[in-house]
Design a protein around this motif. Sequence first.
Motif, PDB file in Angstrom:
ATOM      1  N   ASN A   7       1.403  -0.333   8.231  1.00  0.00           N
ATOM      2  CA  ASN A   7       1.197  -1.134   9.452  1.00  0.00           C
ATOM      3  C   ASN A   7       0.751  -2.539   9.101  1.00  0.00           C
ATOM      4  O   ASN A   7       1.254  -3.521   9.676  1.00  0.00           O
ATOM      5  CB  ASN A   7       0.135  -0.454  10.339  1.00  0.00           C
ATOM      6  CG  ASN A   7      -0.142  -1.236  11.598  1.00  0.00           C
ATOM      7  OD1 ASN A   7      -0.930  -2.198  11.566  1.00  0.00           O
ATOM      8  ND2 ASN A   7       0.530  -0.872  12.693  1.00  0.00           N
ATOM      9  N   HIS A   8      -0.218  -2.676   8.187  1.00  0.00           N
ATOM     10  CA  HIS A   8      -0.659  -4.016   7.803  1.00  0.00           C
ATOM     11  C   HIS A   8      -1.308  -4.000   6.421  1.00  0.00           C
ATOM     12  O   HIS A   8      -1.720  -2.963   5.901  1.00  0.00           O
ATOM     13  CB  HIS A   8      -1.631  -4.615   8.820  1.00  0.00           C
ATOM     14  CG  HIS A   8      -2.931  -3.886   9.007  1.00  0.00           C
ATOM     15  ND1 HIS A   8      -3.114  -2.897   9.947  1.00  0.00           N
ATOM     16  CD2 HIS A   8      -4.116  -3.994   8.335  1.00  0.00           C
ATOM     17  CE1 HIS A   8      -4.366  -2.456   9.865  1.00  0.00           C
ATOM     18  NE2 HIS A   8      -4.989  -3.098   8.906  1.00  0.00           N
ATOM     19  N   VAL A   9      -1.341  -5.196   5.843  1.00  0.00           N
ATOM     20  CA  VAL A   9      -2.130  -5.427   4.638  1.00  0.00           C
ATOM     21  C   VAL A   9      -3.313  -6.294   5.071  1.00  0.00           C
ATOM     22  O   VAL A   9      -3.132  -7.324   5.740  1.00  0.00           O
ATOM     23  CB  VAL A   9      -1.312  -6.140   3.543  1.00  0.00           C
ATOM     24  CG1 VAL A   9      -2.198  -6.558   2.369  1.00  0.00           C
ATOM     25  CG2 VAL A   9      -0.176  -5.236   3.051  1.00  0.00           C
ATOM     26  N   ILE A  55       0.159  -9.138   8.452  1.00  0.00           N
ATOM     27  CA  ILE A  55      -0.924  -9.471   7.536  1.00  0.00           C
ATOM     28  C   ILE A  55      -2.159  -9.622   8.409  1.00  0.00           C
ATOM     29  O   ILE A  55      -2.149 -10.397   9.388  1.00  0.00           O
ATOM     30  CB  ILE A  55      -0.627 -10.771   6.767  1.00  0.00           C
ATOM     31  CG1 ILE A  55       0.619 -10.571   5.890  1.00  0.00           C
ATOM     32  CG2 ILE A  55      -1.827 -11.193   5.911  1.00  0.00           C
ATOM     33  CD1 ILE A  55       1.178 -11.851   5.331  1.00  0.00           C
ATOM     34  N   GLU A  56      -3.168  -8.821   8.116  1.00  0.00           N
ATOM     35  CA  GLU A  56      -4.405  -8.855   8.917  1.00  0.00           C
ATOM     36  C   GLU A  56      -5.409  -9.717   8.168  1.00  0.00           C
ATOM     37  O   GLU A  56      -6.014  -9.265   7.178  1.00  0.00           O
ATOM     38  CB  GLU A  56      -4.929  -7.437   9.093  1.00  0.00           C
ATOM     39  CG  GLU A  56      -6.197  -7.308   9.883  1.00  0.00           C
ATOM     40  CD  GLU A  56      -6.657  -5.874   9.970  1.00  0.00           C
ATOM     41  OE1 GLU A  56      -6.322  -5.211  10.958  1.00  0.00           O
ATOM     42  OE2 GLU A  56      -7.323  -5.396   9.016  1.00  0.00           O
ATOM     43  N   LEU A  57      -5.560 -10.960   8.635  1.00  0.00           N
ATOM     44  CA  LEU A  57      -6.529 -11.872   8.007  1.00  0.00           C
ATOM     45  C   LEU A  57      -7.895 -11.558   8.581  1.00  0.00           C
ATOM     46  O   LEU A  57      -8.048 -11.496   9.813  1.00  0.00           O
ATOM     47  CB  LEU A  57      -6.149 -13.328   8.293  1.00  0.00           C
ATOM     48  CG  LEU A  57      -4.773 -13.772   7.771  1.00  0.00           C
ATOM     49  CD1 LEU A  57      -4.431 -15.174   8.284  1.00  0.00           C
ATOM     50  CD2 LEU A  57      -4.734 -13.729   6.241  1.00  0.00           C
ATOM     51  N   HIS A  80      -7.446  -6.996   0.524  1.00  0.00           N
ATOM     52  CA  HIS A  80      -8.623  -6.176   0.815  1.00  0.00           C
ATOM     53  C   HIS A  80      -8.260  -4.706   1.028  1.00  0.00           C
ATOM     54  O   HIS A  80      -8.921  -3.823   0.502  1.00  0.00           O
ATOM     55  CB  HIS A  80      -9.334  -6.736   2.055  1.00  0.00           C
ATOM     56  CG  HIS A  80     -10.589  -6.021   2.377  1.00  0.00           C
ATOM     57  ND1 HIS A  80     -10.666  -5.008   3.303  1.00  0.00           N
ATOM     58  CD2 HIS A  80     -11.830  -6.161   1.834  1.00  0.00           C
ATOM     59  CE1 HIS A  80     -11.903  -4.567   3.345  1.00  0.00           C
ATOM     60  NE2 HIS A  80     -12.623  -5.224   2.488  1.00  0.00           N
ATOM     61  N   HIS A  81      -7.219  -4.421   1.835  1.00  0.00           N
ATOM     62  CA  HIS A  81      -6.845  -3.016   2.072  1.00  0.00           C
ATOM     63  C   HIS A  81      -5.386  -2.936   2.517  1.00  0.00           C
ATOM     64  O   HIS A  81      -4.777  -3.933   2.881  1.00  0.00           O
ATOM     65  CB  HIS A  81      -7.765  -2.365   3.120  1.00  0.00           C
ATOM     66  CG  HIS A  81      -7.702  -2.955   4.489  1.00  0.00           C
ATOM     67  ND1 HIS A  81      -8.404  -4.089   4.864  1.00  0.00           N
ATOM     68  CD2 HIS A  81      -6.993  -2.577   5.571  1.00  0.00           C
ATOM     69  CE1 HIS A  81      -8.141  -4.356   6.130  1.00  0.00           C
ATOM     70  NE2 HIS A  81      -7.280  -3.475   6.585  1.00  0.00           N
ATOM     71  N   MET A  82      -4.906  -1.701   2.479  1.00  0.00           N
ATOM     72  CA  MET A  82      -3.581  -1.418   3.033  1.00  0.00           C
ATOM     73  C   MET A  82      -3.793  -0.406   4.161  1.00  0.00           C
ATOM     74  O   MET A  82      -4.645   0.474   4.040  1.00  0.00           O
ATOM     75  CB  MET A  82      -2.670  -0.742   2.005  1.00  0.00           C
ATOM     76  CG  MET A  82      -2.291  -1.579   0.836  1.00  0.00           C
ATOM     77  SD  MET A  82      -0.937  -0.797  -0.070  1.00  0.00           S
ATOM     78  CE  MET A  82      -1.777   0.583  -0.833  1.00  0.00           C
ATOM     79  N   VAL A 131      -7.872   2.132   1.254  1.00  0.00           N
ATOM     80  CA  VAL A 131      -6.773   2.535   2.166  1.00  0.00           C
ATOM     81  C   VAL A 131      -7.338   2.858   3.535  1.00  0.00           C
ATOM     82  O   VAL A 131      -8.320   3.584   3.661  1.00  0.00           O
ATOM     83  CB  VAL A 131      -6.007   3.758   1.605  1.00  0.00           C
ATOM     84  CG1 VAL A 131      -5.031   4.332   2.632  1.00  0.00           C
ATOM     85  CG2 VAL A 131      -5.239   3.369   0.337  1.00  0.00           C
ATOM     86  N   GLU A 132      -6.706   2.260   4.523  1.00  0.00           N
ATOM     87  CA  GLU A 132      -7.027   2.547   5.933  1.00  0.00           C
ATOM     88  C   GLU A 132      -5.897   3.380   6.502  1.00  0.00           C
ATOM     89  O   GLU A 132      -4.711   3.126   6.191  1.00  0.00           O
ATOM     90  CB  GLU A 132      -7.144   1.225   6.705  1.00  0.00           C
ATOM     91  CG  GLU A 132      -7.374   1.377   8.202  1.00  0.00           C
ATOM     92  CD  GLU A 132      -7.385   0.034   8.919  1.00  0.00           C
ATOM     93  OE1 GLU A 132      -7.215  -1.017   8.278  1.00  0.00           O
ATOM     94  OE2 GLU A 132      -7.577   0.046  10.148  1.00  0.00           O
ATOM     95  N   LEU A 133      -6.245   4.378   7.283  1.00  0.00           N
ATOM     96  CA  LEU A 133      -5.236   5.157   8.013  1.00  0.00           C
ATOM     97  C   LEU A 133      -5.486   4.922   9.484  1.00  0.00           C
ATOM     98  O   LEU A 133      -6.637   4.896   9.931  1.00  0.00           O
ATOM     99  CB  LEU A 133      -5.337   6.653   7.685  1.00  0.00           C
ATOM    100  CG  LEU A 133      -5.149   7.054   6.206  1.00  0.00           C
ATOM    101  CD1 LEU A 133      -5.280   8.563   6.043  1.00  0.00           C
ATOM    102  CD2 LEU A 133      -3.832   6.544   5.647  1.00  0.00           C
TER     103      LEU A 133
HETATM  104 CO   LIG Z   1      -7.139  -3.063   8.699  1.00  0.00          CO
END
Ligand SMILES: [Co+2]
Length: 142
Positions: A7-9, A55-57, A80-82, A131-133
């Motif tokens: 979904n985002h990085v 891209i989640e800034l 920072h995360h995926m 990792v974020e789910l």
């Molecule tokens: Co996030």
Amino acid sequence: MKIGRLNHVGVATPDVEAAARTYRELYGADEASDPIELPKLGVRVIFVRIPNMQIELIEPLGAASPIHKFLEKNPKGGQHHMCFEVPDIVAARDAMRERGATILGTGEPYTGAHGVPVIFVHPKNTGGVLVELMQEPEGEHA
Ligand SMILES: [Co+2]
Ligand SMILES: CC[C@H](C(=O)O)C(=O)SCCNC(=O)CCNC(=O)[C@H](O)C(C)(C)COP(=O)(O)OP(=O)(O)OC[C@H]1O[C@@H](n2cnc3c(N)ncnc32)[C@H](O)[C@@H]1OP(=O)(O)O
């Protein structure tokens, strides 16, 4: 359980507006949200929309921000995360636990920046990658 779409990085930065300008001017990624303040999550966010993902800034918001320490170690910011989508966040959390992973925080899914429940798996479980789910948004595959 298996992870779905990326979904985002998440990219941590000291200044989301300056970072969004870089993605616009250097890469032509000119579709971005306004800054969004999420005090309960300790971050200020800009979403840079690119085909099929974002891209989640994120910049710290408040003294208790979970990314303060990351930016102390990486003052200019960094990846920072995926975040991957899953069809059922509770089933995913349970599967992670069964597979020996550490769920961060209380272990309970909570509403993230996209308005759906998320969890985070400790970086130690994924070779140093946070990792974020996130619960797959409604109608994603309609
Ligand atoms: Co996030
Ligand atoms: C949820 C809203 C939004 C969304 O998409 O909906 C977001 O994604 S907001 C993103 C910001 N929120 C979070 O990241 C929440 C989960 N994160 C945490 O709980 C912390 O950041 C944590 C525990 C991952 C790290 O916290 P902190 O740096 O304060 O603790 P430590 O120094 O003890 O770190 C432990 C260990 O992990 C390494 N680390 C830290 N951050 C990262 C990272 N982003 N990627 C990879 N590794 C990371 C750190 O270096 C330590 O390693 P060690 O070898 O033990 O020194």
